[in-house]
Design a protein around this motif. Sequence first.
Motif, PDB file in Angstrom:
ATOM      1  N   LEU A  69       7.455  55.868  15.206  1.00 18.80           N
ATOM      2  CA  LEU A  69       6.037  55.763  15.543  1.00 18.80           C
ATOM      3  C   LEU A  69       5.788  55.258  16.949  1.00 18.80           C
ATOM      4  O   LEU A  69       4.703  55.468  17.507  1.00 18.80           O
ATOM      5  N   GLY A  70       6.733  54.580  17.535  1.00 21.04           N
ATOM      6  CA  GLY A  70       6.569  54.080  18.895  1.00 21.04           C
ATOM      7  C   GLY A  70       5.382  53.136  19.007  1.00 21.04           C
ATOM      8  O   GLY A  70       5.272  52.171  18.230  1.00 21.04           O
ATOM      9  N   PRO A  71       4.455  53.379  19.947  1.00 25.02           N
ATOM     10  CA  PRO A  71       3.332  52.451  20.152  1.00 25.02           C
ATOM     11  C   PRO A  71       2.367  52.376  18.970  1.00 25.02           C
ATOM     12  O   PRO A  71       1.526  51.485  18.926  1.00 25.02           O
ATOM     13  N   LEU A  72       2.499  53.290  18.001  1.00 23.99           N
ATOM     14  CA  LEU A  72       1.596  53.272  16.846  1.00 23.99           C
ATOM     15  C   LEU A  72       2.069  52.313  15.747  1.00 23.99           C
ATOM     16  O   LEU A  72       1.314  52.020  14.821  1.00 23.99           O
ATOM     17  N   ALA A  73       3.297  51.829  15.856  1.00 26.48           N
ATOM     18  CA  ALA A  73       3.890  51.040  14.783  1.00 26.48           C
ATOM     19  C   ALA A  73       3.057  49.817  14.418  1.00 26.48           C
ATOM     20  O   ALA A  73       2.867  49.504  13.240  1.00 26.48           O
ATOM     21  N   LYS A  74       2.537  49.109  15.438  1.00 26.35           N
ATOM     22  CA  LYS A  74       1.780  47.885  15.166  1.00 26.35           C
ATOM     23  C   LYS A  74       0.495  48.176  14.394  1.00 26.35           C
ATOM     24  O   LYS A  74      -0.003  47.315  13.673  1.00 26.35           O
ATOM     25  N   LEU A  75      -0.036  49.394  14.529  1.00 21.19           N
ATOM     26  CA  LEU A  75      -1.257  49.746  13.814  1.00 21.19           C
ATOM     27  C   LEU A  75      -0.999  49.875  12.321  1.00 21.19           C
ATOM     28  O   LEU A  75      -1.890  49.652  11.499  1.00 21.19           O
ATOM     29  N   PHE A  76       0.221  50.230  11.957  1.00 21.03           N
ATOM     30  CA  PHE A  76       0.568  50.350  10.545  1.00 21.03           C
ATOM     31  C   PHE A  76       0.721  48.983   9.892  1.00 21.03           C
ATOM     32  O   PHE A  76       0.697  48.866   8.668  1.00 21.03           O
ATOM     33  N   GLU A  77       0.878  47.945  10.703  1.00 18.29           N
ATOM     34  CA  GLU A  77       1.045  46.597  10.160  1.00 18.29           C
ATOM     35  C   GLU A  77      -0.288  45.940   9.827  1.00 18.29           C
ATOM     36  O   GLU A  77      -0.330  44.928   9.133  1.00 18.29           O
ATOM     37  N   ASP A  78      -1.385  46.502  10.318  1.00 17.29           N
ATOM     38  CA  ASP A  78      -2.717  45.939  10.073  1.00 17.29           C
ATOM     39  C   ASP A  78      -3.270  46.505   8.772  1.00 17.29           C
ATOM     40  O   ASP A  78      -3.590  47.695   8.696  1.00 17.29           O
ATOM     41  N   PRO A  79      -3.402  45.678   7.720  1.00 13.19           N
ATOM     42  CA  PRO A  79      -3.873  46.191   6.425  1.00 13.19           C
ATOM     43  C   PRO A  79      -5.320  46.656   6.429  1.00 13.19           C
ATOM     44  O   PRO A  79      -5.745  47.355   5.519  1.00 13.19           O
ATOM     45  N   GLU A  80      -6.088  46.274   7.461  1.00 13.76           N
ATOM     46  CA  GLU A  80      -7.493  46.683   7.523  1.00 13.76           C
ATOM     47  C   GLU A  80      -7.661  48.094   8.085  1.00 13.76           C
ATOM     48  O   GLU A  80      -8.716  48.696   7.957  1.00 13.76           O
ATOM     49  N   ILE A  81      -6.616  48.628   8.710  1.00 14.23           N
ATOM     50  CA  ILE A  81      -6.684  49.963   9.299  1.00 14.23           C
ATOM     51  C   ILE A  81      -6.361  51.007   8.234  1.00 14.23           C
ATOM     52  O   ILE A  81      -5.319  50.952   7.586  1.00 14.23           O
ATOM     53  N   LEU A  82      -7.278  51.969   8.062  1.00 14.26           N
ATOM     54  CA  LEU A  82      -7.099  53.013   7.062  1.00 14.26           C
ATOM     55  C   LEU A  82      -6.490  54.276   7.668  1.00 14.26           C
ATOM     56  O   LEU A  82      -5.683  54.944   7.038  1.00 14.26           O
ATOM     57  N   THR A  83      -6.901  54.595   8.900  1.00 13.94           N
ATOM     58  CA  THR A  83      -6.488  55.849   9.528  1.00 13.94           C
ATOM     59  C   THR A  83      -6.163  55.606  10.995  1.00 13.94           C
ATOM     60  O   THR A  83      -6.852  54.843  11.669  1.00 13.94           O
ATOM     61  N   VAL A  84      -5.101  56.244  11.463  1.00 11.81           N
ATOM     62  CA  VAL A  84      -4.709  56.188  12.879  1.00 11.81           C
ATOM     63  C   VAL A  84      -4.845  57.596  13.451  1.00 11.81           C
ATOM     64  O   VAL A  84      -4.308  58.562  12.882  1.00 11.81           O
ATOM     65  N   MET A  85      -5.565  57.717  14.570  1.00 10.51           N
ATOM     66  CA  MET A  85      -5.842  59.030  15.150  1.00 10.51           C
ATOM     67  C   MET A  85      -5.383  59.089  16.607  1.00 10.51           C
ATOM     68  O   MET A  85      -5.714  58.208  17.400  1.00 10.51           O
ATOM     69  N   VAL A  86      -4.644  60.133  16.940  1.00  9.87           N
ATOM     70  CA  VAL A  86      -4.173  60.359  18.304  1.00  9.87           C
ATOM     71  C   VAL A  86      -4.719  61.699  18.770  1.00  9.87           C
ATOM     72  O   VAL A  86      -4.442  62.735  18.164  1.00  9.87           O
ATOM     73  N   ASP A  87      -5.518  61.684  19.830  1.00 12.26           N
ATOM     74  CA  ASP A  87      -6.085  62.910  20.392  1.00 12.26           C
ATOM     75  C   ASP A  87      -5.777  62.963  21.884  1.00 12.26           C
ATOM     76  O   ASP A  87      -6.641  62.779  22.735  1.00 12.26           O
ATOM     77  N   GLY A  88      -4.505  63.165  22.186  1.00  8.78           N
ATOM     78  CA  GLY A  88      -4.057  63.125  23.572  1.00  8.78           C
ATOM     79  C   GLY A  88      -3.507  61.755  23.913  1.00  8.78           C
ATOM     80  O   GLY A  88      -3.707  60.781  23.181  1.00  8.78           O
ATOM     81  N   PRO A  89      -2.796  61.620  25.007  1.00 11.63           N
ATOM     82  CA  PRO A  89      -2.093  60.381  25.361  1.00 11.63           C
ATOM     83  C   PRO A  89      -2.996  59.159  25.492  1.00 11.63           C
ATOM     84  O   PRO A  89      -2.602  58.049  25.136  1.00 11.63           O
ATOM     85  N   GLU A  90      -4.232  59.337  25.983  1.00 15.38           N
ATOM     86  CA  GLU A  90      -5.096  58.201  26.275  1.00 15.38           C
ATOM     87  C   GLU A  90      -6.092  57.882  25.163  1.00 15.38           C
ATOM     88  O   GLU A  90      -6.870  56.943  25.299  1.00 15.38           O
ATOM     89  N   ARG A  91      -6.104  58.662  24.106  1.00 15.37           N
ATOM     90  CA  ARG A  91      -7.112  58.482  23.063  1.00 15.37           C
ATOM     91  C   ARG A  91      -6.444  58.184  21.730  1.00 15.37           C
ATOM     92  O   ARG A  91      -6.151  59.081  20.942  1.00 15.37           O
ATOM     93  N   ILE A  92      -6.197  56.904  21.487  1.00 13.62           N
ATOM     94  CA  ILE A  92      -5.656  56.453  20.201  1.00 13.62           C
ATOM     95  C   ILE A  92      -6.719  55.569  19.553  1.00 13.62           C
ATOM     96  O   ILE A  92      -7.060  54.499  20.073  1.00 13.62           O
ATOM     97  N   THR A  93      -7.256  56.017  18.446  1.00  8.41           N
ATOM     98  CA  THR A  93      -8.311  55.280  17.750  1.00  8.41           C
ATOM     99  C   THR A  93      -7.898  55.044  16.301  1.00  8.41           C
ATOM    100  O   THR A  93      -6.947  55.660  15.798  1.00  8.41           O
ATOM    101  N   VAL A  94      -8.638  54.149  15.640  1.00 11.34           N
ATOM    102  CA  VAL A  94      -8.363  53.847  14.238  1.00 11.34           C
ATOM    103  C   VAL A  94      -9.679  53.784  13.470  1.00 11.34           C
ATOM    104  O   VAL A  94     -10.743  53.566  14.049  1.00 11.34           O
ATOM    105  N   GLU A  95      -9.578  53.988  12.163  1.00 12.44           N
ATOM    106  CA  GLU A  95     -10.713  53.744  11.281  1.00 12.44           C
ATOM    107  C   GLU A  95     -10.516  52.383  10.630  1.00 12.44           C
ATOM    108  O   GLU A  95      -9.490  52.128  10.006  1.00 12.44           O
ATOM    109  N   LYS A  96     -11.522  51.531  10.802  1.00 11.25           N
ATOM    110  CA  LYS A  96     -11.432  50.172  10.291  1.00 11.25           C
ATOM    111  C   LYS A  96     -12.813  49.760   9.792  1.00 11.25           C
ATOM    112  O   LYS A  96     -13.790  49.848  10.541  1.00 11.25           O
ATOM    113  N   ALA A  97     -12.902  49.361   8.526  1.00 15.39           N
ATOM    114  CA  ALA A  97     -14.181  48.956   7.935  1.00 15.39           C
ATOM    115  C   ALA A  97     -15.236  50.050   8.074  1.00 15.39           C
ATOM    116  O   ALA A  97     -16.400  49.777   8.330  1.00 15.39           O
ATOM    117  N   GLY A  98     -14.793  51.301   7.933  1.00 19.75           N
ATOM    118  CA  GLY A  98     -15.729  52.408   7.963  1.00 19.75           C
ATOM    119  C   GLY A  98     -16.128  52.868   9.351  1.00 19.75           C
ATOM    120  O   GLY A  98     -16.930  53.793   9.494  1.00 19.75           O
TER     121      GLY A  98
END
Length: 330
Positions: free
Chosen positions: A10-39
């Motif tokens: 997962l590389g730089p995304l690994a830490k996002l998997f450790e956060d239990p509040e994050i439901l979804t991890v989205m990558v849309d190109g190198p500079e756009r990494i977003t997450v779904e959290k609390a809706g």
Amino acid sequence: MSQKELTQALGPLAKLFEDPEILTVMVDGPERITVEKAGKIEETGLSFKSNAEIKAAVASVLKVMGVELDETKTIYDVRLTDNSRMMAILSPTAIGGHSVIFRKWLTRQVTWEKIIEYQSISAEGRDLIQSALHAHVNILVAGGTASGKTTLANRIIELLPPTERIVAVEQTHEFQFEHPRAVFLEADATLQAGMNDLLMAGSRLRPDWLVVGELLGPEVMRTMQIFGNGHTGLTTIHATGVENALTRLEAMCLMANLGLGLEDIREMIASALRLVVYLECLVPNGKRKVTQISELRGLQDGRYLLQPLMRYNHETGSFELTGAKPSWEK
């Protein structure tokens, strides 16, 4: 695949998997990494160095799952060993850069107590749903993106007595419920186990409840036929309202192209379903609410006869029973 291998892939995304509040991890190109959290969708501040690095991460995840990256293929949908899923759409199909989404499989489930505490539904609403279960009423759970359809469906199923047998049929395995007599089936076209075939097979496994994952296409026709022929069931659908949910069912039945007219399809749907539970993800706070529970009481002059049983009052912020008594309680 071990957790260590997943973390490395997962590389730089690994830490996002450790956060239990994050439901979804989205990558849309190198500079756009977003997450779904609390809706809500939030920026992470993380980035990849290049599109090539994203593709390498996808290839690493695929490799540890036993899948090789094929340069002639740009779409991948794989389930990881922890039941999380990765959907990757690579360039040139993804025009602005590789797009990858991870839907995490949450081990910490929201309980009925928490759902009521969060005011996603009232205790009276839960009791109304439970009375429908006891009467073996077929249920449709509808809602928009991130409205909590699957979460609520999971908790509804867990209200079923442990003596009843449940067969769950899904295009993609997403249900997370605990029940001692549950059987889970997942479609796989490469194994000649498509949704229609799997629905027929599942209905022959002697279910007390046939639970069908989110309806997406022509399999709606087979689901409605099975529900209408005496099998008790629950399913979910993406919709913007109770009426829209039924309209979408009609459209998907027409996709099956079996020659039935709209009147015949409406009669089939009206005989297959009795309770529609509709959820919304409210803006701007991202809170999930059951905003309407209605009984489908058949057809009147060719149109669905819907009797609201409970509504969410947006002005007062309260759940209100309409006073109508469900027909199965009479």
